[in-house]
Design a protein around this motif. Structure first.
Motif, short mmCIF file in Angstrom:
data_model
loop_
_atom_site.label_atom_id
_atom_site.label_comp_id
_atom_site.label_asym_id
_atom_site.label_seq_id
_atom_site.Cartn_x
_atom_site.Cartn_y
_atom_site.Cartn_z
N ALA A 256 -10.83 3.49 3.37
CA ALA A 256 -11.01 4.79 4.00
C ALA A 256 -10.04 5.03 5.15
CB ALA A 256 -12.44 4.94 4.49
N THR A 257 -9.71 3.97 5.89
CA THR A 257 -8.91 4.14 7.11
C THR A 257 -7.45 3.74 6.96
OG1 THR A 257 -9.44 1.92 7.94
CG2 THR A 257 -10.97 3.71 8.51
N GLY A 258 -7.11 3.00 5.90
CA GLY A 258 -5.75 2.50 5.77
C GLY A 258 -5.41 1.40 6.75
N ALA A 259 -6.43 0.75 7.30
CA ALA A 259 -6.22 -0.30 8.30
C ALA A 259 -5.46 -1.48 7.71
CB ALA A 259 -7.56 -0.76 8.86
N LEU A 260 -4.72 -2.16 8.56
CA LEU A 260 -4.05 -3.39 8.16
C LEU A 260 -5.08 -4.52 8.09
CD1 LEU A 260 -1.21 -4.62 7.60
CD2 LEU A 260 -1.16 -5.27 10.02
N VAL A 261 -5.06 -5.26 7.00
CA VAL A 261 -5.98 -6.37 6.80
C VAL A 261 -5.26 -7.66 7.18
CG1 VAL A 261 -7.50 -7.55 5.17
CG2 VAL A 261 -7.05 -5.10 4.90
N ILE A 262 -5.85 -8.42 8.13
CA ILE A 262 -5.22 -9.64 8.65
C ILE A 262 -6.20 -10.79 8.45
CG2 ILE A 262 -4.10 -10.71 10.63
CD1 ILE A 262 -3.63 -7.96 11.80
N PRO A 263 -6.18 -11.41 7.27
CA PRO A 263 -7.10 -12.54 7.00
C PRO A 263 -6.58 -13.84 7.61
CG PRO A 263 -6.39 -11.36 5.00
CD PRO A 263 -5.45 -11.02 6.10
N ALA A 264 -7.39 -14.86 7.52
CA ALA A 264 -7.03 -16.14 8.13
C ALA A 264 -6.09 -16.97 7.27
CB ALA A 264 -8.29 -16.94 8.44
N HIS A 265 -6.12 -16.82 5.95
CA HIS A 265 -5.51 -17.83 5.10
C HIS A 265 -4.53 -17.29 4.06
CE1 HIS A 265 -8.02 -20.92 6.79
NE2 HIS A 265 -9.13 -20.28 6.45
N PHE A 266 -4.14 -16.02 4.13
CA PHE A 266 -3.25 -15.48 3.10
C PHE A 266 -1.83 -16.00 3.29
CE2 PHE A 266 -5.52 -11.34 1.60
CZ PHE A 266 -6.71 -12.03 1.44
N VAL A 267 -1.15 -16.18 2.16
CA VAL A 267 0.24 -16.63 2.16
C VAL A 267 1.15 -15.45 2.54
CG1 VAL A 267 0.76 -16.09 -0.26
CG2 VAL A 267 1.81 -18.10 0.82
N ALA A 268 2.42 -15.72 2.78
CA ALA A 268 3.38 -14.71 3.22
C ALA A 268 3.38 -13.50 2.27
CB ALA A 268 4.78 -15.33 3.28
N PRO A 269 3.44 -12.30 2.83
CA PRO A 269 3.62 -11.96 4.24
C PRO A 269 2.34 -11.96 5.08
CG PRO A 269 3.61 -9.95 2.97
CD PRO A 269 3.48 -11.08 1.99
N HIS A 270 1.26 -12.51 4.53
CA HIS A 270 0.04 -12.85 5.27
C HIS A 270 -0.91 -11.70 5.53
CE1 HIS A 270 2.17 -16.62 5.87
NE2 HIS A 270 3.15 -15.94 6.43
N VAL A 271 -0.40 -10.48 5.53
CA VAL A 271 -1.23 -9.31 5.84
C VAL A 271 -0.89 -8.20 4.86
CG1 VAL A 271 -1.29 -9.96 8.27
CG2 VAL A 271 0.41 -8.31 7.50
N GLY A 272 -1.74 -7.16 4.81
CA GLY A 272 -1.46 -6.07 3.90
C GLY A 272 -2.50 -4.98 3.98
N HIS A 273 -2.45 -4.06 3.02
CA HIS A 273 -3.35 -2.92 2.98
C HIS A 273 -4.09 -2.89 1.64
CE1 HIS A 273 -0.32 -1.64 5.98
NE2 HIS A 273 -1.35 -1.04 6.56
N LEU A 274 -5.34 -2.51 1.68
CA LEU A 274 -6.12 -2.32 0.47
C LEU A 274 -6.10 -0.83 0.15
CD1 LEU A 274 -7.88 -3.82 -1.63
CD2 LEU A 274 -9.86 -3.23 -0.22
N ARG A 275 -5.53 -0.48 -1.00
CA ARG A 275 -5.38 0.91 -1.41
C ARG A 275 -6.23 1.19 -2.63
NH1 ARG A 275 -2.38 2.42 3.11
NH2 ARG A 275 -0.30 1.46 3.11
N GLU A 276 -6.55 2.45 -2.81
CA GLU A 276 -7.17 2.89 -4.06
C GLU A 276 -6.16 3.76 -4.79
OE1 GLU A 276 -11.12 5.32 -5.18
OE2 GLU A 276 -11.43 3.37 -4.20
#
Length: 288
Positions: A256-276
């Motif tokens: 809903a917000t387009g927020a950046l998702v910053i999890p603890a354990h994701f590989v590079a580039p480590h962060v991202g966005h969840l889109r529909e």
């Protein structure tokens, strides 16, 4: 990505280690069904995925905040060989950001598993002492109740044995701990919020700065496949039914917000966005 911005916040990533984990933990059928987007970034050809153990430093509102300070060196974890007696240059990598441990204002652990609170302390002259001597360590009451072996809410987990004594009790003894409630405003742009399930007191951190948002999600999600299939139970949670409620709530927020998702354990580039996109959810790595 080792440095990026969200609004007026600067975020640094500090890596401790990377280790291969079996993709089968997410279910062989689901992994096969999602193979098209999992490879090559989120899955390896040998049937593993790379779990990164990393911390985040957030500089915002004139404050320096460390989120989830990894495992730490010299921990005795015989039931979890991956983290047993580590000897990594984490502190040197931390310093390479240009920030010294003594400049940290706040430390927040999303939960008290070994890989999220270890560098609360440093082994020095045979004992564990606070790594960030001028910081306030913010610990959620519910999570303390879960892991303090002297309290009735404690439930033994062999893989996490001894962590409270090594990584939590020394900062309490030093008078550096502030016990916080479910929702706690660290500074104007950062707030902790409950996100129970993985552990009974697990929290996330919401960043809202200059019209941009991000969520530091700890271990609500270990791998992007859980953002697409939140029903996956990899057997890592205190209460998976509660994890599922938490995941679905956060997923709706991300989309809903387009927020950046910053999890603890994701590989590079480590962060991202969840889109529909066209009726289906897609995790897009940062810059994709």
């Amino acid at each position: 990505m080792d440095r990026f911005t969200v609004g007026e916040a600067t975020i640094h990533r500090v890596e401790e280690m990377t280790a291969p984990m079996p993709l089968a933990m997410f279910g062989a059928d689901l992994v096969a069904q999602n193979a098209g987007w999992l490879h090559p970034r989120w899955a390896n050809a040998d049937g593993t995925w790379d779990m990164v153990v990393q911390s985040w430093i957030v500089v915002v509102d004139g404050r320096v905040v460390v989120i989830d300070p990894c495992v730490g060196n010299g921990r005795s974890l015989p039931h979890f060989p991956l983290f047993d007696q580590l000897d990594t240059p984490f502190i040197e990598r931390f310093g390479a950001t240009g920030i010294r441990p003594e400049q940290v204002d706040f430390v927040f652990c999303t939960h008290l598993h070994s890989d999220h609170c270890g560098w609360n302390t440093t082994l020095r002259d045979g004992r564990f002492v606070p790594t960030f001597p001028n910081a306030r360590y913010l610990l959620a009451q519910r999570e303390l109740d879960r892991w303090n072996p002297d309290l009735p809410g404690y439930r033994h987990v062999p893989e996490n044995a001894g962590i409270f004594a090594a990584s939590v009790e020394p900062v309490i003894a030093a008078g550096l701990v502030d016990v916080v409630a479910e929702n706690h405003r660290i500074c104007p742009s950062l707030e902790t919020q409950p996100a129970y399930g993985h552990t009974l007191g697990h929290s996330v951190v919401h960043l809202d700065s200059a019209g941009e948002q991000a969520w530091f999600t700890g271990d609500v999600f270990h791998h992007p496949i859980e953002l697409i299939h939140p029903e996956i139970d990899a057997g890592t949670c205190d209460d998976f039914a509660q994890t599922l409620i938490t995941r679905r709530r956060l997923i709706d927020r991300f989309v809903a917000t387009g927020a950046l998702v910053i999890p603890a354990h994701f590989v590079a580039p480590h962060v991202g966005h969840l889109r529909e996109i066209e009726g289906r959810r897609v995790f897009q790595a940062y810059g994709q």
